[in-house]
Scaffold this active site. Structure first.
Site, short mmCIF file in Angstrom:
data_model
loop_
_atom_site.label_atom_id
_atom_site.label_comp_id
_atom_site.label_asym_id
_atom_site.label_seq_id
_atom_site.Cartn_x
_atom_site.Cartn_y
_atom_site.Cartn_z
N CYS A 50 1.36 2.82 -4.30
CA CYS A 50 1.60 2.78 -5.85
C CYS A 50 0.63 2.32 -6.41
O CYS A 50 0.26 2.67 -7.70
CB CYS A 50 2.81 2.02 -5.99
SG CYS A 50 2.78 0.29 -5.44
N HIS A 99 -12.44 -4.48 5.26
CA HIS A 99 -11.54 -3.98 4.09
C HIS A 99 -10.11 -3.56 4.72
O HIS A 99 -9.12 -3.97 4.15
CB HIS A 99 -12.25 -2.91 3.39
CG HIS A 99 -11.39 -2.28 2.18
ND1 HIS A 99 -10.87 -2.81 1.07
CD2 HIS A 99 -10.72 -1.08 2.27
CE1 HIS A 99 -10.16 -2.36 0.38
NE2 HIS A 99 -9.87 -1.06 1.12
#
Length: 471
Positions: A50, A99
């Site tokens: 999202c 990351h």
């Protein structure tokens, strides 16, 4: 492997742009298929949540792969590449691993430390495996990322200080609705986030839990697992009007909860809270203007999560039950039973630093293991070269000493092989040890140079920029 990440998230772009580049499962798989077919890409995985869309790739070159992946992302989302480029970030090799591991721990999420990302990563990994887009580079990397995320939640106090968007919304809803015990709750959608919402609502003690989804079978499966009821999509309007609290997270590209859906519903005496977890948004903006209706989207939920836990027991807050009534569920109540107080800023900072240290250690270990594994082909080629030399010399010996019987000849061959094994053993062990610290590949290149091996195997990798962003 040369790992590359090209992505856009809430950290690099406004929510309005994230809505425009949001991808459902079908489009994510289409993008992954297109990327894996690019000239400079061998493997690909697309992570679409999202608040982020990221493409992971095993790249043959840096600049070529970045340009190709960026163009593919723009084409699939329908965005102009020039407009999209300033909001894209690029990570390469060790920064890409860091990351991904940080992401798995919830350190890159809108709600710091949330655990929903683990389910999203797992779903993306399964999709990549199912579509055969993954291989020896990305498949083990993402499996390790999932293990790192689990470690962060089991070995640190992350679950105590983490604030999920779902938890933040539910915890604040009882400020408006009063204690959620006995409330009528509706979940719209039946995906991973909806599953988390249903579980959280049930733990909050809602009296009636209903699930509405376009596919009735999925709605029934989710509702049954949490003691709720499933309804058809055509019943959405009626269910919304009857609910006190609605959590919506569908994959729809249009808005599913509109002003018309609430027409005729009087909310002046019975408030309604709508928690919109979807991207693009499920709830139309004008719904927030209706009397008695409160709408929290991702922006508002992020602010609620950042605000921290509600005051500890004894501090008056709207909707707090009187003594003797069931205590309201809080996001922290599932994380710990050791004391009622929420973690303070110092404890939160200490826990988060511990998670960051865990990530750094896991990244270092992963890269060292990968470098050690990469020296394997070089050692195999080195041994093959040595065996070829020995075989040539043994053939020459056989020609010069034709009178040797087969037993003597076999003993000579065996002795030469043993000498070769002993000579190569220690260099091979040391090579693996030194390769673990060979961050720039110089040792491997030197090894191949010393033994006159094919230099193409260690050709210098095109160097990326020192900062994120498209070149």
């Amino acid at each position: 492997m040369s790992l590359l990440v090209v992505g856009i998230s809430h950290r690099s772009a406004p929510l309005e742009m994230l809505e425009r580049v949001s991808l459902d499962e079908t489009r994510s798989r289409t993008l992954a298929s297109g990327v894996v077919g690019l000239e400079d890409v061998r493997e690909s995985l697309v992570l679409a949540t999202c608040n982020r869309t990221e493409v992971y790739a095993d790249a043959l070159t840096f600049h070529g792969a970045v340009a190709q992946v960026g163009a593919a992302l723009a084409a699939e989302t329908g965005m102009d590449l020039e407009a999209l480029t300033p909001h894209l970030y690029v990570h390469y090799e060790d920064r890409a691993v860091h990351h991904l591991f940080s992401l798995a721990c919830g350190l890159e999420s809108m709600a710091l430390g949330e655990s929903e990302i683990l389910g999203q990563l797992r779903a993306a990994l399964r999709a990549g495996q199912r579509d055969a887009h993954l291989g020896a580079a990305l498949n083990p990397l993402f499996q390790q990322a999932l293990r790192v995320g689990k470690r962060a939640h089991t070995e640190t106090g992350l679950d105590r200080v983490a604030r999920s968007l779902v938890g933040a919304g539910i915890e604040r809803a009882d400020d408006i609705l009063g204690a959620l015990v006995g409330a009528r709750a509706l979940v719209v959608g039946a995906g991973a986030m909806s599953g988390l919402a249903a579980a959280s609502l049930r733990r909050a003690g809602v009296g009636r839990l209903t699930v509405v989804n376009r596919t009735r079978e999925r709605a029934e499966r989710l509702a049954t697992s949490h003691g709720g009821l499933a309804r058809d999509w055509d019943d959405l309007a009626a269910e919304v009007q009857q609910a006190d609290l609605v959590l919506s997270c569908t994959g729809a590209t249009d808005q599913v909860i509109t002003r018309e859906l609430l027409t005729g519903a009087d909310r002046s005496e019975r408030p309604l809270v709508l928690i919109d977890l979807a991207m693009p948004r499920d709830v139309a903006p004008e719904v927030a203007g209706l009397p008695g209706v409160t709408v929290w989207g991702l922006t508002e939920l992020t602010e609620l999560a950042a605000a921290g836990s509600k005051p500890t027991p004894g501090t008056p807050t709207p909707g707090t039950p009187t003594p003797g009534t069931p205590r309201p569920w809080t996001a922290a109540s599932d994380a710990t039973t050791a004391g009622d107080g929420a973690p303070d800023a110092a404890e939160t900072a200490t826990v988060l630093q511990g998670v960051r240290d865990l990530v750094s250690g896991e990244v270092a270990t992963y890269l060292a293991t990968r470098r050690s594994a990469q020296v394997g082909p070089t050692l195999a080629e080195m041994r093959s070269r040595a065996v070829s030399v020995a075989d040539a010399e043994l053939a020459r010996l056989d020609h010069k000493l034709p009178g040797l019987d087969e037993e003597q000849r076999a003993e000579v061959h065996h002795s030469v092989r043993r000498i070769l094994d002993k000579l190569l053993h220690t260099p091979a062990v040391r090579a693996r040890e030194m390769a673990a610290d060979d961050t720039d590949g110089s040792y491997l290149a030197l090894l191949r140079e010393l033994f006159d091996l094919d230099p193409r195997e260690t050709a210098a990798v095109e160097q990326p920029p020192t900062v994120g962003g498209l070149p």
